[in-house]
Design a protein around this motif. Structure first.
Motif: not given
Length: 67
Positions: A3-7, A21-26, A43-50
């Motif tokens: 996972r990577i994030f963009a803010i 989990t995603l919540q722990e990372s957030y 989780e549904s906000d995920a956009v595949p990068v590769d």
């Protein structure tokens, strides 16, 4: 899956808890970037990068002014 994030204008922020989990990372990201504390990511906000990486874009709240 990695996972990577963009803010805002910051892209490719590495996952602070890759085995969590995603919540722990957030929650860890919210400690570093307090402006995202009132946003949400799912989780549904995920956009595949590769084929083995997904990006989550965390929206920043709209700035308000008085007057």
């Amino acid at each position: 899956m990695k996972r990577i994030f963009a803010i805002g204008t910051l892209n490719d922020i590495p996952d602070p808890a890759p085995l969590g989990t995603l919540q722990e990372s957030y929650e860890l990201l919210a400690q570093r970037f307090p402006q995202i504390r009132h946003s949400a990511v799912f989780e549904s906000d995920a956009v595949p990068v590769d084929e083995d990486t997904v990006r989550f874009t965390i929206p920043l709240p709209v700035m308000k002014t008085n007057g």
